[in-house]
Design a protein around this motif. Structure first.
Motif, PDB file in Angstrom:
ATOM      1  N   TYR A   1    -104.410  17.986 -77.954  1.00 57.00           N
ATOM      2  CA  TYR A   1    -105.286  16.967 -78.200  1.00 57.00           C
ATOM      3  C   TYR A   1    -104.716  15.511 -78.273  1.00 57.00           C
ATOM      4  O   TYR A   1    -103.659  15.297 -79.013  1.00 57.00           O
ATOM      5  N   GLU A   2    -105.459  14.487 -77.561  1.00 63.46           N
ATOM      6  CA  GLU A   2    -105.021  13.405 -77.690  1.00 63.46           C
ATOM      7  C   GLU A   2    -105.473  12.332 -78.965  1.00 63.46           C
ATOM      8  O   GLU A   2    -106.500  12.314 -79.226  1.00 63.46           O
ATOM      9  N   ILE A   3    -104.522  12.078 -79.715  1.00 65.12           N
ATOM     10  CA  ILE A   3    -104.770  11.289 -80.993  1.00 65.12           C
ATOM     11  C   ILE A   3    -104.687   9.893 -80.731  1.00 65.12           C
ATOM     12  O   ILE A   3    -103.414   9.366 -80.410  1.00 65.12           O
ATOM     13  N   VAL A   4    -105.620   9.010 -80.956  1.00 67.78           N
ATOM     14  CA  VAL A   4    -105.277   7.432 -80.613  1.00 67.78           C
ATOM     15  C   VAL A   4    -105.353   6.703 -81.895  1.00 67.78           C
ATOM     16  O   VAL A   4    -106.198   6.905 -82.920  1.00 67.78           O
ATOM     17  N   ALA A   5    -104.647   5.695 -81.793  1.00 63.39           N
ATOM     18  CA  ALA A   5    -104.736   4.513 -83.103  1.00 63.39           C
ATOM     19  C   ALA A   5    -104.837   3.234 -82.459  1.00 63.39           C
ATOM     20  O   ALA A   5    -104.102   2.819 -81.717  1.00 63.39           O
ATOM     21  N   LYS A   6    -105.915   2.619 -82.984  1.00 61.33           N
ATOM     22  CA  LYS A   6    -106.057   1.232 -82.540  1.00 61.33           C
ATOM     23  C   LYS A   6    -105.882   0.242 -83.521  1.00 61.33           C
ATOM     24  O   LYS A   6    -106.226   0.362 -84.770  1.00 61.33           O
ATOM     25  N   CYS A   7    -104.824  -0.735 -83.154  1.00 56.19           N
ATOM     26  CA  CYS A   7    -104.295  -1.852 -84.163  1.00 56.19           C
ATOM     27  C   CYS A   7    -105.836  -2.694 -84.655  1.00 56.19           C
ATOM     28  O   CYS A   7    -106.654  -2.730 -84.036  1.00 56.19           O
ATOM     29  N   ALA A   8    -105.637  -3.163 -85.841  1.00 63.12           N
ATOM     30  CA  ALA A   8    -106.686  -3.921 -86.340  1.00 63.12           C
ATOM     31  C   ALA A   8    -106.890  -5.217 -85.730  1.00 63.12           C
ATOM     32  O   ALA A   8    -107.931  -5.766 -85.809  1.00 63.12           O
ATOM     33  N   ASP A   9    -105.947  -5.761 -85.037  1.00 68.22           N
ATOM     34  CA  ASP A   9    -106.045  -6.944 -84.229  1.00 68.22           C
ATOM     35  C   ASP A   9    -106.864  -6.843 -83.051  1.00 68.22           C
ATOM     36  O   ASP A   9    -107.413  -7.552 -82.380  1.00 68.22           O
ATOM     37  N   GLY A  10    -107.435  -5.411 -82.584  1.00 63.99           N
ATOM     38  CA  GLY A  10    -107.886  -5.258 -81.673  1.00 63.99           C
ATOM     39  C   GLY A  10    -107.468  -5.204 -80.221  1.00 63.99           C
ATOM     40  O   GLY A  10    -108.231  -4.962 -79.060  1.00 63.99           O
ATOM     41  N   THR A  11    -106.262  -5.370 -80.021  1.00 65.37           N
ATOM     42  CA  THR A  11    -105.724  -5.797 -78.504  1.00 65.37           C
ATOM     43  C   THR A  11    -104.655  -4.702 -78.153  1.00 65.37           C
ATOM     44  O   THR A  11    -104.373  -4.337 -77.129  1.00 65.37           O
ATOM     45  N   ARG A  12    -104.332  -3.975 -79.398  1.00 67.60           N
ATOM     46  CA  ARG A  12    -103.033  -2.865 -78.878  1.00 67.60           C
ATOM     47  C   ARG A  12    -103.635  -1.721 -79.351  1.00 67.60           C
ATOM     48  O   ARG A  12    -104.328  -1.250 -80.343  1.00 67.60           O
ATOM     49  N   ARG A  13    -103.233  -0.671 -78.781  1.00 71.67           N
ATOM     50  CA  ARG A  13    -103.482   0.905 -79.305  1.00 71.67           C
ATOM     51  C   ARG A  13    -102.173   1.835 -79.001  1.00 71.67           C
ATOM     52  O   ARG A  13    -101.344   1.539 -78.123  1.00 71.67           O
ATOM     53  N   ALA A  14    -102.208   2.887 -79.692  1.00 68.27           N
ATOM     54  CA  ALA A  14    -101.016   3.808 -79.549  1.00 68.27           C
ATOM     55  C   ALA A  14    -101.658   5.260 -79.285  1.00 68.27           C
ATOM     56  O   ALA A  14    -102.736   5.521 -80.180  1.00 68.27           O
ATOM     57  N   THR A  15    -100.968   6.048 -78.406  1.00 65.97           N
ATOM     58  CA  THR A  15    -101.343   7.524 -78.325  1.00 65.97           C
ATOM     59  C   THR A  15    -100.394   8.410 -78.524  1.00 65.97           C
ATOM     60  O   THR A  15     -99.239   8.111 -78.393  1.00 65.97           O
TER      61      THR A  15
END
Length: 173
Positions: free
Chosen positions: A97-111
């Protein structure tokens, strides 16, 4: 000589430009989300961390594909990383499964990927039940077997005592 220097300089600039085009753009795209353990059993606690959100950045994680919903990643003191955790639901099915984290600033994300397995891939196994040594656990918990064992020992002790008593009196066998 000048011509060789120009050729080498041009080649070095071309290689640097090609390398810059293939480098990851953490500022605007996606980056790495470290998932630990990367293989977990249903019911296990999973920790995730990322440095993509910056020194004091936080994020909202999404473990919805595995059925765990959203979770928060908060800034930590460990090298400017944001860290969070969630629990794999007991009803989770085996798979990746792919787990995603979206930064609070709304511009960056990590998977990152989480693999769910029926048994944990690493870590010590927890013992359960009694040790099967043969002698130590021979009686068990069955009262019928316990009574039969005690009766057999009593008959053997009584028979041995009787034989020793006859021999001491001088009776013939």
């Amino acid at each position: 000589m000048r011509r060789t220097v120009r050729l080498l300089t041009g080649a070095a600039l071309a290689v640097a430009a090609a390398g810059g085009a293939t480098a990851p753009a953490y500022g605007s795209g996606s980056g790495g989300l470290d998932v630990y353990p990367s293989t977990a059993a249903p019911g296990a606690q999973v920790t995730v961390n990322t440095a993509v959100c910056g020194e004091r950045g936080s994020a909202v994680g999404d473990a919805g594909p595995v059925g765990a919903g959203t979770f928060t990643l908060a800034p930590s003191t460990h090298e400017g990383e944001a860290i969070g955790a969630f629990r794999v639901p007991p009803s989770a099915q085996p798979g990746t499964y792919e787990i995603v984290a979206k930064c609070a600033d709304g511009t960056r994300r990590a998977t990152g990927d989480l693999t769910v397995a029926l048994t944990p891939a690493a870590g010590p196994l927890q013992p359960h039940g009694s040790v099967k040594t043969g002698v130590g656990g021979a009686l068990g918990t069955d009262p019928v077997q316990t009574a039969a064992g005690v009766a057999a020992l009593a008959v053997a002790a009584a028979g041995g005592t009787w034989l020793l008593h006859r021999r001491a009196r001088g009776d013939a066998f």
